[in-house]
Design an enzyme around this catalytic site. Structure first.
Site, PDB file in Angstrom:
ATOM      1  N   GLU A 168      38.378 -30.591  30.690  1.00  0.00           N
ATOM      2  CA  GLU A 168      38.406 -31.170  32.047  1.00  0.00           C
ATOM      3  C   GLU A 168      37.327 -32.246  32.127  1.00  0.00           C
ATOM      4  O   GLU A 168      36.138 -31.934  32.077  1.00  0.00           O
ATOM      5  CB  GLU A 168      38.140 -30.039  33.048  1.00  0.00           C
TER       6      GLU A 168
ATOM      7  N   ARG B 252      32.715 -37.554  38.067  1.00  0.00           N
ATOM      8  CA  ARG B 252      31.416 -37.497  38.757  1.00  0.00           C
ATOM      9  C   ARG B 252      30.479 -38.614  38.346  1.00  0.00           C
ATOM     10  O   ARG B 252      29.289 -38.565  38.659  1.00  0.00           O
ATOM     11  CB  ARG B 252      30.730 -36.162  38.453  1.00  0.00           C
TER      12      ARG B 252
ATOM     13  N   THR C 229      37.050 -32.353  39.426  1.00  0.00           N
ATOM     14  CA  THR C 229      36.343 -32.899  40.589  1.00  0.00           C
ATOM     15  C   THR C 229      37.191 -33.992  41.260  1.00  0.00           C
ATOM     16  O   THR C 229      36.683 -35.035  41.680  1.00  0.00           O
ATOM     17  CB  THR C 229      34.936 -33.429  40.210  1.00  0.00           C
TER      18      THR C 229
ATOM     19  N   LYS D 121      41.991 -22.527  40.978  1.00  0.00           N
ATOM     20  CA  LYS D 121      40.601 -22.398  40.547  1.00  0.00           C
ATOM     21  C   LYS D 121      39.900 -21.498  41.572  1.00  0.00           C
ATOM     22  O   LYS D 121      40.184 -21.601  42.777  1.00  0.00           O
ATOM     23  CB  LYS D 121      39.999 -23.800  40.521  1.00  0.00           C
TER      24      LYS D 121
HETATM   25  C1  3PG Z   1      33.013 -27.251  38.396  1.00  0.00           C
HETATM   26  O1  3PG Z   1      33.171 -28.388  38.813  1.00  0.00           O
HETATM   27  O2  3PG Z   1      33.960 -26.563  38.045  1.00  0.00           O
HETATM   28  C2  3PG Z   1      31.628 -26.679  38.391  1.00  0.00           C
HETATM   29  O3  3PG Z   1      30.653 -27.646  38.525  1.00  0.00           O
HETATM   30  C3  3PG Z   1      31.369 -25.847  37.192  1.00  0.00           C
HETATM   31  O4  3PG Z   1      30.325 -24.988  37.470  1.00  0.00           O
HETATM   32  P1  3PG Z   1      29.267 -24.634  36.373  1.00  0.00           P
HETATM   33  O5  3PG Z   1      28.468 -25.893  36.143  1.00  0.00           O
HETATM   34  O6  3PG Z   1      28.433 -23.534  36.978  1.00  0.00           O
HETATM   35  O7  3PG Z   1      29.958 -24.207  35.114  1.00  0.00           O
END
Ligand code: 3PG
Length: 211
Positions: A42, A46, A70, A130
């Site tokens: 993924e 960002r 995101t 999710k």
């Molecule tokens: C996401 O966008 O899925 C999260 O930022 C992931 O969370 P993590 O950094 O705690 O793995």
């Protein structure tokens, strides 16, 4: 396509996040993950050049299935598909994003946090969501409670998942896969230590194989 990706995730149930502002970093990270056996990645939107990073991974790293993470708006979902995304992940549930994914024929995994959001996802006909941020939303006990009610729904917990609790999440039958950034630590990537990424990917797959 949803079925293809879900099929890969059944045997390979970890989705690492790739966050980069430079295409070559994104491709190197994705290749390192694939070398460790993780082939669904993924690329998170960002950074200013995240879409270029996604396009580079989609074009140059055929060993992975690259999705966009995101994704906050329908417009971003369009841009992600244009850049070659094969699936879309969002932190929350947005009907516009779901509609774009349906038009473009790509799977979408929107985030849910509450039973109300999950019910909306269910009534939109979604089969996998999710669960985000998993550790704050109640972790494994919450997933067990939600899946006892929404009996057909599959979940992708993300947010606070790590090598320490991956097995606990994967032990919940409704969990299709776990996502997270622990496989691509910024410190390793900044140092160019892609071997560490491969090692973490391999370790995650070993945990998954034992679960
Ligand atoms: C996401 O966008 O899925 C999260 O930022 C992931 O969370 P993590 O950094 O705690 O793995």
């Amino acid at each position: 396509m949803a079925n293809d990706i879900n099929q890969v995730l059944e045997s390979n149930p970890v989705v690492p996040l790739v966050q980069a502002d430079d295409s070559s970093v994104a491709t190197k990270t994705s290749r390192a993950l694939a070398a460790g056996g993780l082939t669904v990645v993924e690329v998170v939107l960002r950074t200013d050049r995240a879409l270029d990073c996604l396009r580079a991974v989609a074009d140059e790293v055929p060993e992975v299935i690259a999705g966009a993470g995101t994704v906050l708006s329908a417009k971003q979902a369009e841009a992600a598909f244009d850049a070659g995304a094969q699936f879309i992940v969002s932190p929350g549930l947005d009907e516009g994003v779901v509609a774009v994914a349906r038009e473009r024929g790509g799977p979408v995994y929107p985030g849910i946090f509450t039973p109300g959001e999950l019910q909306r996802a269910f009534n939109l006909g979604l089969e996998t969501v999710k669960f985000f941020p998993a550790s704050i939303a109640g972790g494994v006990p919450a997933l067990k409670a939600l899946s006892s009610v929404f009996r057909t729904m599959r979940f992708m917990p993300t947010g606070g998942v790590s090598a320490d609790n991956l097995a606990d999440y994967l032990a919940v039958p409704a969990v299709l896969a776990c996502g997270g950034s622990w496989l691509t630590p910024a410190s390793a990537i900044e140092a160019g230590d892609y071997d560490q990424v491969t090692t973490l990917a391999r370790e995650a797959l070993q945990i998954a194989a034992r679960s």
